[in-house]
Design a protein around this motif. Structure first.
Motif, PDB file in Angstrom:
ATOM      1  N   LEU A  79      -1.682  -3.607 -10.403  1.00 39.28           N
ATOM      2  CA  LEU A  79      -1.858  -2.429  -9.543  1.00 39.28           C
ATOM      3  C   LEU A  79      -3.327  -2.056  -9.455  1.00 39.28           C
ATOM      4  O   LEU A  79      -4.047  -2.070 -10.445  1.00 39.28           O
ATOM      5  CB  LEU A  79      -1.060  -1.251 -10.138  1.00 39.28           C
ATOM      6  N   ILE A  80      -3.758  -1.751  -8.231  1.00 44.41           N
ATOM      7  CA  ILE A  80      -5.110  -1.244  -7.994  1.00 44.41           C
ATOM      8  C   ILE A  80      -4.968   0.207  -7.528  1.00 44.41           C
ATOM      9  O   ILE A  80      -4.185   0.485  -6.622  1.00 44.41           O
ATOM     10  CB  ILE A  80      -5.818  -2.054  -6.876  1.00 44.41           C
TER      11      ILE A  80
ATOM     12  N   LEU B  91       1.312  -7.534  -5.542  1.00 39.85           N
ATOM     13  CA  LEU B  91       0.222  -6.649  -5.948  1.00 39.85           C
ATOM     14  C   LEU B  91       0.443  -5.284  -5.311  1.00 39.85           C
ATOM     15  O   LEU B  91       0.864  -5.199  -4.159  1.00 39.85           O
ATOM     16  CB  LEU B  91      -1.109  -7.254  -5.459  1.00 39.85           C
ATOM     17  N   GLY B  92       0.157  -4.223  -6.066  1.00 34.66           N
ATOM     18  CA  GLY B  92       0.269  -2.870  -5.521  1.00 34.66           C
ATOM     19  C   GLY B  92      -1.105  -2.250  -5.316  1.00 34.66           C
ATOM     20  O   GLY B  92      -2.020  -2.490  -6.112  1.00 34.66           O
ATOM     21  N   VAL B  93      -1.247  -1.491  -4.244  1.00 33.89           N
ATOM     22  CA  VAL B  93      -2.455  -0.707  -4.005  1.00 33.89           C
ATOM     23  C   VAL B  93      -1.996   0.733  -3.785  1.00 33.89           C
ATOM     24  O   VAL B  93      -1.317   1.030  -2.813  1.00 33.89           O
ATOM     25  CB  VAL B  93      -3.249  -1.205  -2.771  1.00 33.89           C
ATOM     26  N   MET B  94      -2.330   1.586  -4.744  1.00 36.95           N
ATOM     27  CA  MET B  94      -1.912   2.983  -4.652  1.00 36.95           C
ATOM     28  C   MET B  94      -3.128   3.850  -4.346  1.00 36.95           C
ATOM     29  O   MET B  94      -4.135   3.781  -5.044  1.00 36.95           O
ATOM     30  CB  MET B  94      -1.269   3.415  -5.961  1.00 36.95           C
ATOM     31  N   ILE B  95      -3.017   4.644  -3.279  1.00 35.57           N
ATOM     32  CA  ILE B  95      -4.157   5.442  -2.836  1.00 35.57           C
ATOM     33  C   ILE B  95      -3.963   6.895  -3.251  1.00 35.57           C
ATOM     34  O   ILE B  95      -2.910   7.489  -2.987  1.00 35.57           O
ATOM     35  CB  ILE B  95      -4.320   5.321  -1.305  1.00 35.57           C
ATOM     36  N   VAL B  96      -4.964   7.432  -3.932  1.00 37.57           N
ATOM     37  CA  VAL B  96      -4.949   8.848  -4.318  1.00 37.57           C
ATOM     38  C   VAL B  96      -6.184   9.521  -3.709  1.00 37.57           C
ATOM     39  O   VAL B  96      -7.096   8.851  -3.245  1.00 37.57           O
ATOM     40  CB  VAL B  96      -4.922   9.032  -5.861  1.00 37.57           C
ATOM     41  N   ASP B  97      -6.169  10.844  -3.720  1.00 39.12           N
ATOM     42  CA  ASP B  97      -7.279  11.625  -3.173  1.00 39.12           C
ATOM     43  C   ASP B  97      -8.265  11.904  -4.299  1.00 39.12           C
ATOM     44  O   ASP B  97      -7.920  12.549  -5.296  1.00 39.12           O
ATOM     45  CB  ASP B  97      -6.726  12.937  -2.602  1.00 39.12           C
ATOM     46  N   SER B  98      -9.495  11.408  -4.152  1.00 46.47           N
ATOM     47  CA  SER B  98     -10.484  11.540  -5.238  1.00 46.47           C
ATOM     48  C   SER B  98     -10.852  13.000  -5.502  1.00 46.47           C
ATOM     49  O   SER B  98     -11.399  13.326  -6.545  1.00 46.47           O
ATOM     50  CB  SER B  98     -11.745  10.746  -4.902  1.00 46.47           C
ATOM     51  N   ARG B  99     -10.527  13.898  -4.559  1.00 48.21           N
ATOM     52  CA  ARG B  99     -10.919  15.312  -4.714  1.00 48.21           C
ATOM     53  C   ARG B  99      -9.952  16.100  -5.586  1.00 48.21           C
ATOM     54  O   ARG B  99     -10.270  17.192  -6.030  1.00 48.21           O
ATOM     55  CB  ARG B  99     -10.992  15.993  -3.341  1.00 48.21           C
TER      56      ARG B  99
ATOM     57  N   PHE C 253       0.846  -1.189   0.000  1.00 52.67           N
ATOM     58  CA  PHE C 253       0.000   0.000   0.000  1.00 52.67           C
ATOM     59  C   PHE C 253       0.883   1.241   0.000  1.00 52.67           C
ATOM     60  O   PHE C 253       1.769   1.382   0.843  1.00 52.67           O
ATOM     61  CB  PHE C 253      -0.877   0.039   1.261  1.00 52.67           C
ATOM     62  N   ALA C 254       0.617   2.147  -0.946  1.00 51.45           N
ATOM     63  CA  ALA C 254       1.377   3.390  -1.007  1.00 51.45           C
ATOM     64  C   ALA C 254       0.423   4.552  -1.228  1.00 51.45           C
ATOM     65  O   ALA C 254      -0.664   4.385  -1.800  1.00 51.45           O
ATOM     66  CB  ALA C 254       2.397   3.332  -2.149  1.00 51.45           C
ATOM     67  N   GLY C 255       0.827   5.725  -0.783  1.00 51.29           N
ATOM     68  CA  GLY C 255       0.008   6.913  -0.995  1.00 51.29           C
ATOM     69  C   GLY C 255       0.673   8.123  -0.362  1.00 51.29           C
ATOM     70  O   GLY C 255       1.556   7.977   0.482  1.00 51.29           O
ATOM     71  N   ARG C 256       0.234   9.296  -0.784  1.00 51.41           N
ATOM     72  CA  ARG C 256       0.754  10.530  -0.194  1.00 51.41           C
ATOM     73  C   ARG C 256       0.489  10.546   1.304  1.00 51.41           C
ATOM     74  O   ARG C 256      -0.463   9.946   1.790  1.00 51.41           O
ATOM     75  CB  ARG C 256       0.087  11.752  -0.826  1.00 51.41           C
ATOM     76  N   SER C 257       1.308  11.297   2.019  1.00 51.71           N
ATOM     77  CA  SER C 257       1.238  11.304   3.479  1.00 51.71           C
ATOM     78  C   SER C 257      -0.129  11.656   4.033  1.00 51.71           C
ATOM     79  O   SER C 257      -0.490  11.218   5.106  1.00 51.71           O
ATOM     80  CB  SER C 257       2.263  12.294   4.040  1.00 51.71           C
TER      81      SER C 257
END
Length: 196
Positions: free
Chosen positions: A139-140, A110-118, A30-34
Motif C-alpha cells: 500500500l502507498i 497494489l493499493g494507493v490510498m489518498i488522504v488530505d495532508s491538511r 486508488f481509494a480516497g474520501r470523496s
C-alpha cells in the motif's frame, strides 16, 4: 520497466462483482474520501487534464472504474467514501461494492490510498487503510493537497497521518500536490516497482 502513460484507455465501469476484471494484468486500486482529490491525483499521475472525471461536487465515482495503462496494468478507480451528498441507500451500495472488491484479494496487486495532508485522517480513512492491509497487498499512502500547507506545517502533518493510521516501516507515505505536481515521480516509481 517503462510504461507509456499516454496510452491509457477507459475499459469498464463495474456495477457489481460479476463485472470485476480478472485477466491476469496487475491492478492498482486508488481509494480516497470523496473530496480528497482522487481524480486530480490520477490526472496528474497520467499527465492528462480530464482523464478521470473531476467533479465540482464530490462523489462522482460511483462504480469500480478500470483504466488500461499501456496494456501493462489496470488503474482501478474505486468509489469515493465518506462525504458525498447522496442518499444513504446509494452510499450503502458503494460500500457493498467496495467490500466485494476487497473480499477478492486475488484481484489486487497494489493499493494507493489518498488522504488530505491538511487534516488528521478520518475514521473512514482508518477503515479503508485496514481493508487494504487485510488483503495483504502493498500500500502507498498519498498525502494530497500539499500546496495548501505552509512549509512549517508539512512535517508535523505527515507525522499526524503516520501516527493516526499507525503506519509501519513498510508503508510508503508520499507528500503530493495534484495542483503543482509535487510527488508525481515518486508515486509513479512506487507504482511501477509495486507491479514489477
Amino acid at each position: 520497466m517503462t510504461v507509456n502513460l499516454q496510452n491509457a484507455e477507459f475499459v469498464l465501469s463495474a456495477v457489481s462483482p460479476k463485472n470485476f476484471l480478472q485477466d491476469g494484468l496487475p491492478q492498482v486500486a486508488f481509494a480516497g474520501r470523496s473530496n480528497v482529490g482522487k481524480s486530480s491525483v490520477i490526472n496528474r499521475l497520467l499527465n492528462r487534464k480530464n482523464f478521470a472525471r473531476v467533479g465540482a461536487a464530490p462523489g462522482k465515482t460511483v462504480h469500480v472504474n478500470y483504466f488500461n495503462i499501456d496494456k501493462t496494468f489496470y488503474l482501478v478507480d474505486l468509489p469515493g467514501y465518506g462525504y458525498a451528498k447522496v442518499s444513504k441507500a446509494e452510499r450503502d451500495r458503494w460500500g457493498r461494492l467496495m467490500e466485494d472488491y476487497f473480499a477478492r484479494p486475488d484481484l489486487l496487486t497494489l493499493g494507493v490510498m489518498i488522504v488530505d495532508s491538511r487534516h488528521k485522517p478520518t475514521a473512514d480513512d482508518g477503515t479503508m487503510f485496514r481493508w487494504f492491509k487485510d488483503t495483504g497487498c502493498p500500500l502507498i499512502i498519498v498525502a494530497n493537497k500539499l500546496d495548501k500547507l505552509k512549509k512549517s506545517e508539512i512535517e508535523s502533518n505527515l507525522q499526524l497521518i503516520r501516527d493516526t493510521l499507525e503506519l509501519g516501516e513498510e508503508d510508503q507515505l508520499i507528500p503530493f500536490s495534484a495542483e503543482k505536481g509535487t510527488g508525481r515521480e515518486e508515486l509513479l516509481q512506487a507504482i511501477l516497482a509495486g507491479i514489477a
